[in-house]
Design a protein around this motif. Sequence first.
Motif, PDB file in Angstrom:
ATOM      1  N   GLN A  37       0.824  -1.214   0.000  1.00  0.00           N
ATOM      2  CA  GLN A  37       0.000   0.000   0.000  1.00  0.00           C
ATOM      3  C   GLN A  37       0.854   1.259   0.000  1.00  0.00           C
ATOM      4  O   GLN A  37       0.514   2.251  -0.659  1.00  0.00           O
ATOM      5  CB  GLN A  37      -0.931  -0.002   1.215  1.00  0.00           C
ATOM      6  CG  GLN A  37      -1.804   1.246   1.326  1.00  0.00           C
ATOM      7  CD  GLN A  37      -2.707   1.214   2.541  1.00  0.00           C
ATOM      8  OE1 GLN A  37      -3.416   0.248   2.764  1.00  0.00           O
ATOM      9  NE2 GLN A  37      -2.662   2.274   3.336  1.00  0.00           N
ATOM     10  N   ALA A  38       1.967   1.236   0.730  1.00  0.00           N
ATOM     11  CA  ALA A  38       2.830   2.422   0.796  1.00  0.00           C
ATOM     12  C   ALA A  38       3.355   2.792  -0.588  1.00  0.00           C
ATOM     13  O   ALA A  38       3.388   3.972  -0.962  1.00  0.00           O
ATOM     14  CB  ALA A  38       3.991   2.170   1.756  1.00  0.00           C
ATOM     15  N   GLU A  39       3.761   1.778  -1.363  1.00  0.00           N
ATOM     16  CA  GLU A  39       4.239   2.045  -2.724  1.00  0.00           C
ATOM     17  C   GLU A  39       3.120   2.611  -3.591  1.00  0.00           C
ATOM     18  O   GLU A  39       3.337   3.522  -4.392  1.00  0.00           O
ATOM     19  CB  GLU A  39       4.785   0.766  -3.359  1.00  0.00           C
ATOM     20  CG  GLU A  39       6.240   0.475  -3.031  1.00  0.00           C
ATOM     21  CD  GLU A  39       6.839  -0.578  -3.951  1.00  0.00           C
ATOM     22  OE1 GLU A  39       6.087  -1.235  -4.694  1.00  0.00           O
ATOM     23  OE2 GLU A  39       8.066  -0.735  -3.931  1.00  0.00           O
ATOM     24  N   LEU A  40       1.916   2.067  -3.418  1.00  0.00           N
ATOM     25  CA  LEU A  40       0.776   2.543  -4.193  1.00  0.00           C
ATOM     26  C   LEU A  40       0.494   4.004  -3.882  1.00  0.00           C
ATOM     27  O   LEU A  40       0.347   4.832  -4.791  1.00  0.00           O
ATOM     28  CB  LEU A  40      -0.455   1.683  -3.893  1.00  0.00           C
ATOM     29  CG  LEU A  40      -1.779   2.153  -4.517  1.00  0.00           C
ATOM     30  CD1 LEU A  40      -1.698   2.132  -6.028  1.00  0.00           C
ATOM     31  CD2 LEU A  40      -2.939   1.307  -4.008  1.00  0.00           C
ATOM     32  N   VAL A  41       0.414   4.347  -2.610  1.00  0.00           N
ATOM     33  CA  VAL A  41       0.146   5.727  -2.207  1.00  0.00           C
ATOM     34  C   VAL A  41       1.235   6.649  -2.728  1.00  0.00           C
ATOM     35  O   VAL A  41       0.958   7.756  -3.219  1.00  0.00           O
ATOM     36  CB  VAL A  41       0.031   5.831  -0.663  1.00  0.00           C
ATOM     37  CG1 VAL A  41       0.031   7.287  -0.220  1.00  0.00           C
ATOM     38  CG2 VAL A  41      -1.219   5.119  -0.172  1.00  0.00           C
ATOM     39  N   ASN A  42       2.482   6.175  -2.657  1.00  0.00           N
ATOM     40  CA  ASN A  42       3.585   7.004  -3.105  1.00  0.00           C
ATOM     41  C   ASN A  42       3.474   7.329  -4.593  1.00  0.00           C
ATOM     42  O   ASN A  42       3.681   8.470  -5.013  1.00  0.00           O
ATOM     43  CB  ASN A  42       4.912   6.300  -2.831  1.00  0.00           C
ATOM     44  CG  ASN A  42       6.099   7.215  -3.013  1.00  0.00           C
ATOM     45  OD1 ASN A  42       6.194   8.243  -2.356  1.00  0.00           O
ATOM     46  ND2 ASN A  42       6.991   6.868  -3.921  1.00  0.00           N
ATOM     47  N   GLU A  43       3.132   6.335  -5.413  1.00  0.00           N
ATOM     48  CA  GLU A  43       3.006   6.562  -6.855  1.00  0.00           C
ATOM     49  C   GLU A  43       1.831   7.505  -7.145  1.00  0.00           C
ATOM     50  O   GLU A  43       1.949   8.416  -7.962  1.00  0.00           O
ATOM     51  CB  GLU A  43       2.814   5.238  -7.598  1.00  0.00           C
ATOM     52  CG  GLU A  43       4.044   4.352  -7.602  1.00  0.00           C
ATOM     53  CD  GLU A  43       5.203   4.988  -8.339  1.00  0.00           C
ATOM     54  OE1 GLU A  43       5.124   5.164  -9.561  1.00  0.00           O
ATOM     55  OE2 GLU A  43       6.197   5.337  -7.672  1.00  0.00           O
ATOM     56  N   ASP A  88      14.183   1.251 -10.489  1.00  0.00           N
ATOM     57  CA  ASP A  88      14.971   1.698 -11.632  1.00  0.00           C
ATOM     58  C   ASP A  88      15.439   3.137 -11.455  1.00  0.00           C
ATOM     59  O   ASP A  88      16.270   3.629 -12.228  1.00  0.00           O
ATOM     60  CB  ASP A  88      14.135   1.626 -12.925  1.00  0.00           C
ATOM     61  CG  ASP A  88      13.853   0.190 -13.333  1.00  0.00           C
ATOM     62  OD1 ASP A  88      14.554  -0.719 -12.853  1.00  0.00           O
ATOM     63  OD2 ASP A  88      12.914  -0.026 -14.131  1.00  0.00           O
ATOM     64  N   PHE A  89      14.871   3.805 -10.464  1.00  0.00           N
ATOM     65  CA  PHE A  89      15.183   5.214 -10.227  1.00  0.00           C
ATOM     66  C   PHE A  89      15.540   5.413  -8.752  1.00  0.00           C
ATOM     67  O   PHE A  89      15.305   4.549  -7.915  1.00  0.00           O
ATOM     68  CB  PHE A  89      13.977   6.092 -10.584  1.00  0.00           C
ATOM     69  CG  PHE A  89      13.463   5.874 -11.980  1.00  0.00           C
ATOM     70  CD1 PHE A  89      14.055   6.506 -13.056  1.00  0.00           C
ATOM     71  CD2 PHE A  89      12.406   5.010 -12.214  1.00  0.00           C
ATOM     72  CE1 PHE A  89      13.599   6.288 -14.349  1.00  0.00           C
ATOM     73  CE2 PHE A  89      11.931   4.791 -13.496  1.00  0.00           C
ATOM     74  CZ  PHE A  89      12.540   5.433 -14.566  1.00  0.00           C
ATOM     75  N   LEU A  90      16.131   6.559  -8.451  1.00  0.00           N
ATOM     76  CA  LEU A  90      16.372   6.926  -7.064  1.00  0.00           C
ATOM     77  C   LEU A  90      15.019   7.042  -6.377  1.00  0.00           C
ATOM     78  O   LEU A  90      14.184   7.855  -6.765  1.00  0.00           O
ATOM     79  CB  LEU A  90      17.115   8.260  -6.998  1.00  0.00           C
ATOM     80  CG  LEU A  90      17.283   8.907  -5.618  1.00  0.00           C
ATOM     81  CD1 LEU A  90      18.148   8.037  -4.710  1.00  0.00           C
ATOM     82  CD2 LEU A  90      17.873  10.306  -5.748  1.00  0.00           C
ATOM     83  N   GLU A  91      14.803   6.211  -5.372  1.00  0.00           N
ATOM     84  CA  GLU A  91      13.486   6.170  -4.735  1.00  0.00           C
ATOM     85  C   GLU A  91      13.323   7.313  -3.743  1.00  0.00           C
ATOM     86  O   GLU A  91      14.114   7.471  -2.811  1.00  0.00           O
ATOM     87  CB  GLU A  91      13.274   4.820  -4.038  1.00  0.00           C
ATOM     88  CG  GLU A  91      13.165   3.649  -5.022  1.00  0.00           C
ATOM     89  CD  GLU A  91      12.811   2.335  -4.337  1.00  0.00           C
ATOM     90  OE1 GLU A  91      11.943   2.354  -3.437  1.00  0.00           O
ATOM     91  OE2 GLU A  91      13.401   1.304  -4.695  1.00  0.00           O
ATOM     92  N   LEU A  92      12.292   8.122  -4.000  1.00  0.00           N
ATOM     93  CA  LEU A  92      11.946   9.255  -3.144  1.00  0.00           C
ATOM     94  C   LEU A  92      10.460   9.139  -2.826  1.00  0.00           C
ATOM     95  O   LEU A  92       9.635   9.263  -3.731  1.00  0.00           O
ATOM     96  CB  LEU A  92      12.187  10.574  -3.880  1.00  0.00           C
ATOM     97  CG  LEU A  92      13.612  11.052  -4.076  1.00  0.00           C
ATOM     98  CD1 LEU A  92      13.676  11.987  -5.274  1.00  0.00           C
ATOM     99  CD2 LEU A  92      14.068  11.786  -2.829  1.00  0.00           C
ATOM    100  N   ASP A  93      10.120   8.871  -1.578  1.00  0.00           N
ATOM    101  CA  ASP A  93       8.692   8.808  -1.292  1.00  0.00           C
ATOM    102  C   ASP A  93       8.103  10.217  -1.334  1.00  0.00           C
ATOM    103  O   ASP A  93       8.819  11.218  -1.380  1.00  0.00           O
ATOM    104  CB  ASP A  93       8.409   8.113   0.041  1.00  0.00           C
ATOM    105  CG  ASP A  93       8.940   8.868   1.248  1.00  0.00           C
ATOM    106  OD1 ASP A  93       9.197  10.084   1.146  1.00  0.00           O
ATOM    107  OD2 ASP A  93       9.107   8.238   2.304  1.00  0.00           O
ATOM    108  N   HIS A  94       6.772  10.290  -1.352  1.00  0.00           N
ATOM    109  CA  HIS A  94       6.137  11.593  -1.531  1.00  0.00           C
ATOM    110  C   HIS A  94       6.428  12.534  -0.363  1.00  0.00           C
ATOM    111  O   HIS A  94       6.444  13.755  -0.539  1.00  0.00           O
ATOM    112  CB  HIS A  94       4.626  11.439  -1.746  1.00  0.00           C
ATOM    113  CG  HIS A  94       3.888  10.866  -0.572  1.00  0.00           C
ATOM    114  ND1 HIS A  94       3.777   9.509  -0.349  1.00  0.00           N
ATOM    115  CD2 HIS A  94       3.219  11.462   0.444  1.00  0.00           C
ATOM    116  CE1 HIS A  94       3.064   9.301   0.749  1.00  0.00           C
ATOM    117  NE2 HIS A  94       2.719  10.463   1.235  1.00  0.00           N
TER     118      HIS A  94
END
Length: 867
Positions: A161-167, A253-259
Amino acid sequence: MAKKEATPMMVQYQKIKDQYPDAFLFYRLGDFYELFNEDAIKGSQLLELTLTNRSRNAAHPVPMCGVPHKAAQNYIDILVDQGYKVAICEQMEDPRLTKGMVKREVIQLVTPGTQVDVGSQNAKTNNYLTAVVYEADQRAFGFAYADLSTGELKVAKLTDQAELVNELVSLQTKETVVDGQLPATYQEVIKKLGILISHQSALPVNASVSYLSQDVDNELLKRVVKLLLDYIQTTQKRSLQHLKRAVVYEPSDFLELDHNSQYNLELTRNIRTGKKSGTLLWLLDQTKTAMGGRKLKQWIERPLVNRSKILSRHDAVEVLLDHYYERSQLQDELIKVYDLERLAGRIAFGSVNGRDLIQLKTSLQQVPKVKYILEQIADDSFEKMLKNLVPLDDIVDEIQRSIVDQPPISVTDGGVIKDGFNKQLDQYRDASNNGQKWLTELEAKERRVTGINNLKVGFNHVFGYYIEVTKVNLDKVPDNRYQRKQTLANAERFSTPELKEKEALILEAQEQSKTLEYKLFVQIRDQIKKSIKRIQALADAIATIDVLQSFASVSEEYRFVRPKLAKDHQVDVVEGRHPVVEKVLGHQQYVPNDVKMGNDTSILLITGPNMSGKSTYMRQMALSVIMNQMGCFIPAKKAQLPIFDKIFTRIGAADDLISGQSTFMVEMKEANDAIENATPNSLILFDEIGRGTATYDGMALAQAIIEYVHNNIGAKTLFSTHYHELTSLDNSLKHLQNVHVGATESNGELVFLHKIQPGPADKSYGIHVAKLAGLPNGVLSRAAHILSGLEKKANQMAEKPTSTSEQPVTKHHRPNQEEQISLFPLEQVDDNQAEVVSQLRNLDLMSKTPMQIMNQVYKWQQKINRE
């Protein structure tokens, strides 16, 4: 409205409305779009329209309001911007040629996620429509997004869910499409983000969906791509030829930056205003095209982790930076390039007009010039871009040959196609033009014959061509030739057999001319449509070039340098700067700082007074990492950086009102996110962890977190704190280093040096900061007296022998509130001052903005002055 009272038209309206219950139905009626019933009541309020009634004398009159069809787009945009859907219902037959009810149907459903007419103010912003499906067996989400205006289509598998919200938050989507299988709990999460949820049932697989998803080999991802495309086809009801084949991506694939990190670092949105101004995007955006501006925003939000790709961008920026003259030429040509991506979308949709084609021609004419400039300076880093910079001379020639240089907006009223392009069209135009000449000659002739000097030949759409004679001259009208046609207040209008015959020829020529001209325009548009993929490849290359020249221009203007990419995990930034703060303050006012973290250092523990620059120091490190991995140069004198995989930030104090979580809960959740997901290749920024709870609780949590990161993760971490007790950790944690922001006292005044220095700070200067905030002298004196007593008490307790049952007290012991009150009774202080001191003791400066502190100080001054 009772069914027995419903007219055939209202029956037709209701049948169509029932198919779109969650949308405003714009029902075409002549030159207007009408809204009825609840749509009319609510629409009149939202659009500030006059609410009237249809069949007002009936027992149940129908509420209605309407907008002119030529001005409808503005009203549609207003509704969609507020999160509503609009179904556009058109007349599918010519009312003049139809007996009975005119056939009508919805030709398009405009929704927040499918809006393509974004306006110039949003030209550099994408409008993403997203789709989500859930696979319970895999406990994974299929996630897809598309921008209908540009044709971009991406898909990914998300694990929680955290990844979903972040996207969802990162893409700033306004609308998400779901199927009937997404659990209600996840739908509620999406709704709480303020995103409109739309439901879509499955459609039969068609060739378009198969083509666009051919590069997707995962069934979950195929399913979500189909869901998204089914919704687009259902709502748009037109060609989607400009959509690109779905590209599968991984967040890793990218530098991960949460919202939260994107928000805290103000990458694209200012925390205070929500606008672009004051952000990294604002600083870096010297792009000359709309598509370049969109690509820049995408690069900021998704920096690279691939070493060779980063180096390739650095190489290109360096070449452009070293060739000022060619870069200036390049900018001059890019300014003339319109939004090729969205022009391609309008061509596919069939909404393109003559002016759009002239913009396309003008843009394509710059391509050979752009290519020539780059060929003079290019190295291997430009190879792919040069390959895609293919001049589309065939399209340029076709538009040049067919479309007038300054066409009207409408493509159905004529005047778009050049003379000489089509022989039949030229004949119609000649007949029409000769007819107009004949009418002018007729007017002159009739004036001579009748002696009526003000006689005129005119035209209107109702009565056609006529001869108009004022009433004072009616006695001169020849009765044998003139046939009365229309009576006006001051004149009469007539026709003649000769005029009627010529009128038929002229009107037929004009009508045939318009019909043929529109047919020719559609043929030209459809011919260009075959080249949409070529136009899109060209647009992508130009957008990339535009971003790189923007990087070079910004790097030159603000003295950025090319960082070296470390192969190990060393950080060595010499005289680094926060680029946005420096731009606001000015170069002369900003104090640069080094960030040095060798392989033997994983944590910098930063101490120093409030307002001294600790948070700025931490943020500038993160921005340097992001800029480096975007491919841009960075604000420093010299720099060497590793490639980070993730950035985590815990900066600032804020409640999560959506989830009903306090500041401290948000702080702990963000800290937990970093602890659970960080790797040795991550960057962590922790600002004042633990301040949201009691002193000892906060200190214990802060120490435990530092130890865990140090012993179990090893990520590069910048940890700022006011808990000076933590500075002793450098004795037990070998990879932790103390640094502090320098400050000094001069004549009793606190002077911030804004310079990072080795070792811990010697004191917190809290009372000095309170003085800078403007607290009354009486309060400051009392606070200093209390502090002196506390420090004396702490020293006494530190020197006191302890029994085996007692815990030793360090020199940093902070008495609790009861100890403070017993040590320093307030009998000698008046009631108002006592209340102010009590409030001051409990004031959490770190959770307040400067304005809130100033307001509180003002209240204290007023309270004390009343005495």
